[in-house]
Design an enzyme around this catalytic site. Sequence first.
Site, PDB file in Angstrom:
ATOM      1  N   PHE A 153       0.862  -1.181   0.000  1.00 43.05           N
ATOM      2  CA  PHE A 153       0.000   0.000   0.000  1.00 43.05           C
ATOM      3  C   PHE A 153       0.892   1.222   0.000  1.00 43.05           C
ATOM      4  CE2 PHE A 153      -2.315   3.547   1.772  1.00 43.05           C
ATOM      5  CZ  PHE A 153      -3.471   3.517   1.001  1.00 43.05           C
ATOM      6  N   ASP A 238       9.593   2.799   1.648  1.00 42.13           N
ATOM      7  CA  ASP A 238       8.416   3.599   1.972  1.00 42.13           C
ATOM      8  C   ASP A 238       8.198   3.510   3.472  1.00 42.13           C
ATOM      9  OD1 ASP A 238       5.905   4.615   2.503  1.00 42.13           O
ATOM     10  OD2 ASP A 238       4.956   3.724   0.754  1.00 42.13           O
ATOM     11  N   LYS A 267       3.145  11.464   6.747  1.00 37.81           N
ATOM     12  CA  LYS A 267       2.319  11.311   7.942  1.00 37.81           C
ATOM     13  C   LYS A 267       2.908  12.024   9.152  1.00 37.81           C
ATOM     14  CE  LYS A 267      -0.160   7.217   6.356  1.00 37.81           C
ATOM     15  NZ  LYS A 267      -1.323   7.977   5.857  1.00 37.81           N
TER      16      LYS A 267
END
Length: 415
Positions: A153, A238, A267
């Site tokens: 994801f 990531d 984030k």
Amino acid sequence: MTTADTTTDRPADPGTELHLQLAETATAHNYHPLPVVLTSGRGAWVTDVSGRRYLDCLAGYSALNFGHGHPQLLAAAREQLERLTLTSRAFHNDRLGPFCRDLAELAGMDLVLPMNTGAEAVETVLKVARKWGYEVKGVPADRATVIVADGNFHGRTTTIVSFSSDPVAREGFGPFTPGFRTVPYGDAAALADAIDEHTVAVLLEPIQGEAGVVIPPPGYLPAVRALCSREDVLFVADEIQSGLGRTGTTFACDAEGVTPDLYVLGKALGGGIVPLSAVVGRRETLEVIRPGNHGSTFGGNPLAAAVGHTVVELLRTGAYQERAARLGERLGKRLEALMGHGVLAVRSRGLWSGIDIDPELMSGREACERLLARGILAKDTHGSTIRLAPPLVIEADELDWMTEQLAEVLTVPRA
């Protein structure tokens, strides 16, 4: 610790119902949120419009690593709001350089390419990898390929869903962007077989978050590092969810002693206040991007840079990383005690856990709804799995209370 009101049969609150109805009628249905309407937060706790408090055990998918309303982050944002919020990158601002310098130092890298959202950072790193492949590695034009892992994801843009294995993310959005190969996650031999002369990068999550906090087998990340070095391929990590203290180290790669060629961050980098993401890497890699190749009006804006710089300062001491490791060990032990009591599997690293609920007992969504009724906010994924990612400022007794509520949820039979 002040626990939440865990009454499970509260009457519907008119204010809550109003906001739910407004969301139902005026908001596109790209999410299926739990029926709670939040209005304020502090630390690890949030409050809804009826005044009920909840322990936030999702933390904005790790965007709120430092909790709600962290005083240093709020102070940085307030001070910058009064000075300058946006210039565009047509001009310099006095917050961007110090932020990029110190973030690069934290990561042991040279340069930072700032953007806004995590998906935007992933798109950015794909462009960097392709351009590096053509200019440095010598891959023929338009032949570059990037290897990704099954279950990944990395966001939901058109290019990113092109290499997603989640049918919900993909269906109805083709035609898809070419140039990607998918291999099983955690399988270094399959990765080695997939690399060829056109491979420019391997893009991986060191721990797969949306998949349910899936941790690769020991030695996998070092094997990926060795393969990429041997084959002249960029290793792109990531760390949008796993990085910046979440797993008990600054980056999840640190646990295996691995340094990628490029980090993708987001984030928590914005402190839960502003969208902020970045690609961080070596000079010889990121300098393939030149003026006009890539940009963003808001990327590197002074407000985000001021908040991001404060995030870097909070992480420099290592205190939050140590706290996540220590409390994560406590959380993991308490969750493992639920094995055989409605839990089929537990995967934990730092303050990040994936819990597979027995699907014959209940779905992950039902478990999260029951936790909501007990004052716990969590999120399900892939049917019967729930994820726990509380802010790193959570206290030990709050963690214990959270696991007690989960144990209670698993022992209450279906109505």
